[in-house]
Design a protein around this motif. Structure first.
Motif, PDB file in Angstrom:
ATOM      1  N   TRP A   1       0.648  -3.428 -12.877  1.00  0.00           N
ATOM      2  CA  TRP A   1       1.520  -2.069 -12.602  1.00  0.00           C
ATOM      3  C   TRP A   1       2.879  -2.331 -12.235  1.00  0.00           C
ATOM      4  O   TRP A   1       3.450  -1.266 -11.692  1.00  0.00           O
TER       5      TRP A   1
ATOM      6  N   GLU B   1      10.557  -4.639 -10.770  1.00  0.00           N
ATOM      7  CA  GLU B   1       9.307  -5.218 -11.152  1.00  0.00           C
ATOM      8  C   GLU B   1       9.449  -5.643 -12.285  1.00  0.00           C
ATOM      9  O   GLU B   1       8.888  -6.908 -12.640  1.00  0.00           O
TER      10      GLU B   1
ATOM     11  N   GLY C   1       2.564   3.025  -8.563  1.00  0.00           N
ATOM     12  CA  GLY C   1       2.793   2.176  -7.455  1.00  0.00           C
ATOM     13  C   GLY C   1       1.601   1.802  -6.425  1.00  0.00           C
ATOM     14  O   GLY C   1       0.718   2.817  -6.336  1.00  0.00           O
ATOM     15  N   GLY C   2       1.647   0.533  -6.230  1.00  0.00           N
ATOM     16  CA  GLY C   2       0.380   0.600  -5.402  1.00  0.00           C
ATOM     17  C   GLY C   2      -0.876  -0.188  -6.208  1.00  0.00           C
ATOM     18  O   GLY C   2      -1.827  -0.845  -5.566  1.00  0.00           O
TER      19      GLY C   2
ATOM     20  N   GLN D   1      -3.131  -8.494 -12.412  1.00  0.00           N
ATOM     21  CA  GLN D   1      -2.609  -8.348 -11.032  1.00  0.00           C
ATOM     22  C   GLN D   1      -3.596  -7.759 -10.140  1.00  0.00           C
ATOM     23  O   GLN D   1      -4.003  -6.670 -10.155  1.00  0.00           O
TER      24      GLN D   1
ATOM     25  N   LEU E   1      -4.622  -7.420  -5.668  1.00  0.00           N
ATOM     26  CA  LEU E   1      -4.226  -7.449  -4.143  1.00  0.00           C
ATOM     27  C   LEU E   1      -5.623  -7.852  -3.191  1.00  0.00           C
ATOM     28  O   LEU E   1      -6.600  -7.092  -3.474  1.00  0.00           O
TER      29      LEU E   1
ATOM     30  N   HIS F   1       4.599 -10.370  -0.182  1.00  0.00           N
ATOM     31  CA  HIS F   1       5.539  -9.182   0.260  1.00  0.00           C
ATOM     32  C   HIS F   1       5.182  -8.641   1.212  1.00  0.00           C
ATOM     33  O   HIS F   1       3.989  -9.135   2.233  1.00  0.00           O
TER      34      HIS F   1
ATOM     35  N   TRP G   1      -0.520   6.261  -0.950  1.00  0.00           N
ATOM     36  CA  TRP G   1      -0.100   4.628  -1.008  1.00  0.00           C
ATOM     37  C   TRP G   1       1.058   4.480  -0.206  1.00  0.00           C
ATOM     38  O   TRP G   1       1.466   3.596   0.437  1.00  0.00           O
TER      39      TRP G   1
ATOM     40  N   ASP H   1       0.715 -10.515  -4.094  1.00  0.00           N
ATOM     41  CA  ASP H   1       0.250 -10.091  -5.364  1.00  0.00           C
ATOM     42  C   ASP H   1      -0.357 -11.541  -6.125  1.00  0.00           C
ATOM     43  O   ASP H   1       0.567 -12.451  -6.209  1.00  0.00           O
TER      44      ASP H   1
ATOM     45  N   LYS I   1      12.129 -10.197  -7.477  1.00  0.00           N
ATOM     46  CA  LYS I   1      10.811  -9.641  -6.898  1.00  0.00           C
ATOM     47  C   LYS I   1      11.395  -8.994  -5.810  1.00  0.00           C
ATOM     48  O   LYS I   1      10.672  -7.616  -5.583  1.00  0.00           O
TER      49      LYS I   1
END
Ligand code: GAL
Length: 416
Positions: free
Chosen positions: A31, A37, A63-64, A86, A88, A139, A187, A299, A335
């Protein structure tokens, strides 16, 4: 005729050997669609191209990553998973439990990942002792980004306490500028919430309420105080905040329309992409009151189980590239995050990056790192989404602070 056949056989053999050398392309679902990004993603694409690995891009804006995870579910359900995704935190664990992810242990052993990736991260990158994802970065979400010229113009010093922060935002609001740039999406409200929880009760409250999900902590006066601070912030956003994408809120601070944004350090990627320099054009500081604690997230690229040998080779090479120290430096500089590996020097990083790396090391030493609620590192998606619902409903005026705390207890209980 025999000579012709022999030559054709030779050509066929050569072609076969050539294709065996070139790894397959990787189809990557992600994303990363904002300016900053995309700039960071290009570092990865170019790194892989240098190794003959083609990139089949599958961006899912939003986002998120909520939308990306929805598209992923559909792709896997259709029996057509991307090569790499990608992902999380707990989402990685959920997919690992479904047996959907490839085993990266061989490349992890060859490259010595166990020795250089922090245990707090390995908890998400491994499942049943197997590496199933390669962490690109770390992050943290409890950051404030400020337009330096706006603060100077209004005689505002960088706030270090919550009360100073509120007074600073009030002064900006009185000047007619937007005090707090914000995008009204669940988010994003949850990302702000990460830092506000830390500003009220530090890692002790954060862990008790949002990692252990202790009902008494979730419904406590301290959590009501967190929602009161969220109400204060609600009073400083502009009238058009609802639905705004996070990078457009960052742009408001970049162009001086707004003074502050509370957002993870991917926002720094937007400032850098706009040619802004930390300390000259913008300031980066922790949500006042949360200093010393970090709500972190990483990430990672999870590789989906595939049968094609070339695809497997490409996955291993992508994971190897992602974890190389040189890439970890080059990517994270752009990033806005810091390296997932602990052995990457901070030379190439700017002042905010160096500060982030130092605070991460201090947080690890002082046990003041917590997983971001908003970005899937505190709990599984069902609980995360239940928290999203209450936080965003409160931010949009559906509950007062006390009721929001009570709703949180119920919503979290139902989601487990
Ligand atoms: C986070 C992700 C970041 C950035 C941010 C905004 O979940 O970890 O890399 O993409 O969302 O989309």
């Amino acid at each position: 005729m025999r000579k012709l056949t022999k030559n054709l056989t030779l050509v066929a053999a050569l072609l076969a050997s050539t294709s065996a050398v070139r790894a397959a392309d990787v189809e990557v679902l992600h994303w990363w669609t904002s300016g900053g990004e995309a700039a960071a993603l290009n570092v990865l694409k170019e790194d892989l191209a240098g190794q003959g690995i083609g990139w089949n891009d599958m961006p899912v804006a939003g986002g998120g990553g909520e939308s990306a995870m929805t598209v992923l579910r559909a792709r896997v359900t259709a029996g057509d998973p991307p090569t790499a995704v990608q992902m999380l935190g707990f989402d990685i664990q959920d997919w690992a439990e479904e047996g959907a992810l490839a085993d990266l242990n061989l490349v992890a052993a060859e490259e010595g990942w166990d020795a250089v990736v922090p245990p707090a991260l390995q908890a998400f990158s491994k499942h049943d002792g197997k590496w199933i994802a390669a962490p690109v970065n770390i992050h943290s979400s409890n950051w404030v980004w400020a337009n330096k010229a706006v603060l100077e113009e209004l005689g505002i010093a960088q706030p270090t306490t919550w009360d100073e922060f509120v007074a600073a935002m009030q002064k900006v609001k009185d000047s007619g500028k937007t005090a707090l740039a914000h995008g009204g999406q669940a988010w994003q409200e949850a990302t702000v919430f990460d830092g506000v929880v830390l500003s009220v009760g530090g890692v002790d409250l954060y862990r008790k309420a949002f990692v252990e999900l202790d009902p008494e902590a979730l419904g406590s006066d301290e959590i009501a105080a967190v929602f009161e601070r969220m109400e204060t912030l609600r009073g400083f956003v502009d009238d058009n905040f609802s639905g705004r994408d996070w990078n457009l809120a960052s742009a408001m601070v970049i162009n001086g329309e707004a003074a502050f944004q509370i957002m993870g350090d991917w926002a720094k990627g937007e400032f850098l992409n706009a040619g802004k320099v930390p300390g000259d054009d913008f300031l980066c500081f922790r949500v006042p009151g949360s200093q010393g604690s970090l709500s972190i997230l990483s990430d990672q690229f999870a590789m989906f189980g595939v049968t094609d040998e070339d695809a497997k080779a490409a996955q291993a090479e992508m994971a190897r590239s992602i974890m190389s120290p040189a890439f970890q430096s080059a990517f994270n500089v752009v990033k806005g995050s810091v390296p997932a590996r602990t052995d990457v020097p901070d030379e190439a990083f700017d002042a905010c990056g160096k500060q982030g790396m130092q605070e991460l090391a201090e947080g690890a030493a002082n046990d003041t790192l917590v997983g971001s609620i908003a970005h899937g590192h505190a709990n599984r998606a069902s609980v995360k989404n239940a928290i999203y619902d209450v936080v965003t409903a409160h931010f949009n005026g559906e509950y007062d602070a006390q009721t929001a705390a009570e709703e949180l207890v119920t919503a979290v209980e139902l989601a487990q």
